[in-house]
Scaffold this motif. Structure first.
Motif, PDB file in Angstrom:
ATOM      1  N   GLY A 227      39.441  25.108  16.733  1.00 26.97           N
ATOM      2  CA  GLY A 227      39.604  24.681  15.345  1.00 26.97           C
ATOM      3  C   GLY A 227      41.011  24.916  14.825  1.00 26.97           C
ATOM      4  N   GLY A 228      42.024  24.717  15.701  1.00 28.07           N
ATOM      5  CA  GLY A 228      43.414  24.828  15.267  1.00 28.07           C
ATOM      6  C   GLY A 228      43.851  23.511  14.630  1.00 28.07           C
ATOM      7  N   VAL A 229      45.116  23.131  14.880  1.00 29.41           N
ATOM      8  CA  VAL A 229      45.643  21.926  14.232  1.00 29.41           C
ATOM      9  C   VAL A 229      44.916  20.678  14.730  1.00 29.41           C
ATOM     10  CG1 VAL A 229      47.701  20.571  13.765  1.00 29.41           C
ATOM     11  CG2 VAL A 229      47.883  23.057  13.945  1.00 29.41           C
ATOM     12  N   VAL A 230      44.837  20.501  16.048  1.00 37.72           N
ATOM     13  CA  VAL A 230      44.138  19.320  16.599  1.00 37.72           C
ATOM     14  C   VAL A 230      42.698  19.299  16.110  1.00 37.72           C
ATOM     15  CG1 VAL A 230      43.176  18.297  18.714  1.00 37.72           C
ATOM     16  CG2 VAL A 230      45.551  19.082  18.689  1.00 37.72           C
ATOM     17  N   GLY A 231      42.014  20.433  16.269  1.00 39.51           N
ATOM     18  CA  GLY A 231      40.587  20.491  15.948  1.00 39.51           C
ATOM     19  C   GLY A 231      40.301  20.211  14.484  1.00 39.51           C
ATOM     20  N   THR A 232      41.153  20.739  13.603  1.00 36.40           N
ATOM     21  CA  THR A 232      40.934  20.538  12.170  1.00 36.40           C
ATOM     22  C   THR A 232      41.090  19.066  11.794  1.00 36.40           C
ATOM     23  OG1 THR A 232      41.755  22.755  11.755  1.00 36.40           O
ATOM     24  CG2 THR A 232      41.687  21.264   9.869  1.00 36.40           C
TER      25      THR A 232
ATOM     26  N   LEU B 171      37.752  30.293  11.454  1.00 34.19           N
ATOM     27  CA  LEU B 171      36.465  29.727  10.997  1.00 34.19           C
ATOM     28  C   LEU B 171      36.306  29.944   9.492  1.00 34.19           C
ATOM     29  CD1 LEU B 171      34.132  30.765  13.968  1.00 34.19           C
ATOM     30  CD2 LEU B 171      35.215  28.544  13.538  1.00 34.19           C
ATOM     31  N   ARG B 172      36.753  31.094   9.004  1.00 37.27           N
ATOM     32  CA  ARG B 172      36.687  31.354   7.549  1.00 37.27           C
ATOM     33  C   ARG B 172      37.540  30.343   6.796  1.00 37.27           C
ATOM     34  NH1 ARG B 172      37.235  37.071   9.121  1.00 37.27           N
ATOM     35  NH2 ARG B 172      35.104  37.811   9.098  1.00 37.27           N
ATOM     36  N   TYR B 173      38.746  30.113   7.315  1.00 40.88           N
ATOM     37  CA  TYR B 173      39.650  29.150   6.668  1.00 40.88           C
ATOM     38  C   TYR B 173      38.993  27.765   6.627  1.00 40.88           C
ATOM     39  CZ  TYR B 173      43.348  25.646   6.477  1.00 40.88           C
ATOM     40  OH  TYR B 173      44.084  24.538   6.154  1.00 40.88           O
ATOM     41  N   LEU B 174      38.429  27.342   7.761  1.00 42.33           N
ATOM     42  CA  LEU B 174      37.826  25.998   7.808  1.00 42.33           C
ATOM     43  C   LEU B 174      36.665  25.900   6.829  1.00 42.33           C
ATOM     44  CD1 LEU B 174      37.850  25.337  11.677  1.00 42.33           C
ATOM     45  CD2 LEU B 174      39.339  24.314   9.942  1.00 42.33           C
ATOM     46  N   ASP B 175      35.877  26.955   6.748  1.00 47.31           N
ATOM     47  CA  ASP B 175      34.732  26.943   5.848  1.00 47.31           C
ATOM     48  C   ASP B 175      35.193  26.911   4.389  1.00 47.31           C
ATOM     49  OD1 ASP B 175      31.727  27.301   5.693  1.00 47.31           O
ATOM     50  OD2 ASP B 175      32.462  28.867   4.330  1.00 47.31           O
ATOM     51  N   ASP B 176      36.237  27.710   4.087  1.00 44.84           N
ATOM     52  CA  ASP B 176      36.763  27.731   2.705  1.00 44.84           C
ATOM     53  C   ASP B 176      37.279  26.357   2.299  1.00 44.84           C
ATOM     54  OD1 ASP B 176      36.284  30.348   2.284  1.00 44.84           O
ATOM     55  OD2 ASP B 176      38.335  31.047   2.631  1.00 44.84           O
TER      56      ASP B 176
END
Ligand SMILES: NC(=O)C1=CN([C@@H]2O[C@H](COP(=O)(O)OP(=O)(O)OC[C@H]3O[C@@H](n4cnc5c(N)ncnc54)[C@H](O)[C@@H]3O)[C@@H](O)[C@H]2O)C=CC1
Ligand SMILES: CC(=O)C(=O)O
Ligand SMILES: [Mg+2]
Length: 371
Positions: free
Chosen positions: A176-181, A204-209
């Motif tokens: 879930g880094g740059v590519v994944g996001t 994962l916290r960042y993505l969820d936020d």
């Protein structure tokens, strides 16, 4: 300094290492810029654009490599280009050495100094010269995966967003880094049901936020990965351990539990790939099948959208290119530890730990070669 920009020769690679705007900045800093004729055409830049920026157009790559103090490129030097590199010359480009022993040995033999875009770092723990191309490849991944899922291309025949009464495709993004996001954002935007797995709880916290309910997140354990693989129509490989060969997270044996015609898009292929069955493909022939599972493994995905990618890459490389040209590589690296992290090869020696570990070659400390 004389800065040389040859035309890219990797198959179907249409990007170029210097934009006319970057050339103009370098000329404004008192440098001489030489560009191979036609180098920018694939990205929509003519020889006249470069001349208007103050650059000189040169007929052949041989002349560029012979004359330039610094070569600025996009992709790793191909065998014919490696033969033209020489001792004392600076190479500034993507290298991806960990999965590529032939290139590594040729660079060491050439005596050149090579700074790899993909291992330059920043203050926030990011990779500023990889990020723009990761943004592009991430946004492209669901698009090429959706094409691969079409029946005529060997896929399962599933539409990303489904239609009323029929559910959407299930997309699994590993990393879930740059590519994944960016991949997850676009896949969710196409209407797919998306899950992103990562090993970093902070990520994962960042993505969820930031993305809330538009996609789900999960901690990347072998058990959870197996569960999601069995459900997935599309799997996007987006892991990275900087500079190192990608971990092989999905094994051939896993295919037995997967849906026939599922599409794997291994964006991490430039670091060797995160599926055991991945091998690099080209834009000319991007997809192959193993045990009924379709694999898309193009190592230079951003080349497909060369204009967007060239400008995005140029925006990121320009300050580093100017620092290297203005100060010389030793002082530029001494002044900026993040640029020093990009140093992979100097005068026949490897200077990047993860590459040395992957290839079983001794490494010298980068700080020792700038002393
Ligand atoms: N094929 C192509 O054309 C292109 C390929 N890439 C490649 O894509 C890959 C990903 O790049 P970025 O997203 O920029 O890297 P990144 O560093 O932003 O993200 C990588 C993520 O992988 C996660 N990760 C590491 N090990 C993991 C594991 N075992 N399970 C799950 N997650 C794990 C990390 O925590 C991190 O969040 C790199 O290999 C990069 O070189 C990038 C651009 C173009
Ligand atoms: C990062 C990389 O490999 C590319 O942009 O081609
Ligand atoms: Mg490569």
């Amino acid at each position: 300094m004389k800065i040389g920009c040859p035309k890219e020769i990797k198959p179907q690679e249409f990007r170029v290492g210097l934009t006319p705007n970057a050339a103009q900045e370098a000329v404004g800093h008192g440098h001489q810029v030489i560009v191979e004729t036609g180098a920018g055409l694939g990205a929509g830049f003519t020889d006249e654009d470069y001349q208007a920026a103050g650059a000189t157009i040169i007929g052949t790559a041989q002349e560029i490599f012979a004359a330039a103090d610094m070569i600025v490129k996009v992709k790793e030097p191909q065998p014919a280009e490696r033969k033209m590199l020489r001792e004392g010359q600076l190479l500034f480009t993507y290298l991806h050495l960990a999965p590529d022993p032939e290139q590594t040995h040729d660079l060491l033999a050439s005596g050149c100094t090579a700074i790899a875009y993909e291992t330059v770092t920043d203050d926030r723990g990011g990779l500023p010269l990889l990020a723009p191309m990761s943004e592009v490849a991430g946004r492209l991944a669901p698009q090429v995966g959706a094409w691969t899922l079409q029946k005529a291309n060997g896929g399962r025949g599933v539409l990303m967003g489904g239609v009323p009464g029929v559910g959407p495709a299930r997309v699994l993004v590993i990393g879930g880094g740059v590519v994944g996001t960016h991949a997850a954002r676009v896949a969710a935007g196409m209407g797919a049901e998306v899950t992103v797995l990562d090993r970093s709880l902070n990520r994962l916290r960042y993505l969820d936020d930031v993305f809330g309910s538009s996609f789900r997140t999960g901690y990347s354990s072998a058990g959870l990965l197996a569960e999601h693989l069995a459900q997935a129509d599309m799997v996007i490989g987006a892991v990275l351990v900087p500079g190192a060969a990608a971990p092989k997270l999905v094994k051939r044996a896993d295919f037995a539990s997967m849906k026939p015609g599922a599409a794997l898009v291994d964006v991490a292929i430039d670091q060797g790939g995160c599926f055991e069955t991945s091998r690099a493909t080209t834009h000319a022939d991007p997809v192959y099948e193993v045990d009924g599972i379709m694999h898309y493994c193009v190592a230079n995905m951003p080349g497909a959208v060369a204009r967007t990618s060239t400008i995005a890459l140029g925006n990121a490389t320009m300050p580093f290119m100017l620092a290297l040209a203005d100060k010389g590589w030793k002082k530029a690296c001494a002044d900026d530890p993040h640029l020093l992290n990009g140093l992979n090869v100097h005068a026949g020696q490897l200077t990047y730990d993860a590459v040395g570990k992957a290839l079983g070659i001794d490494v010298v400390a980068p700080a020792s070669v700038i002393a």
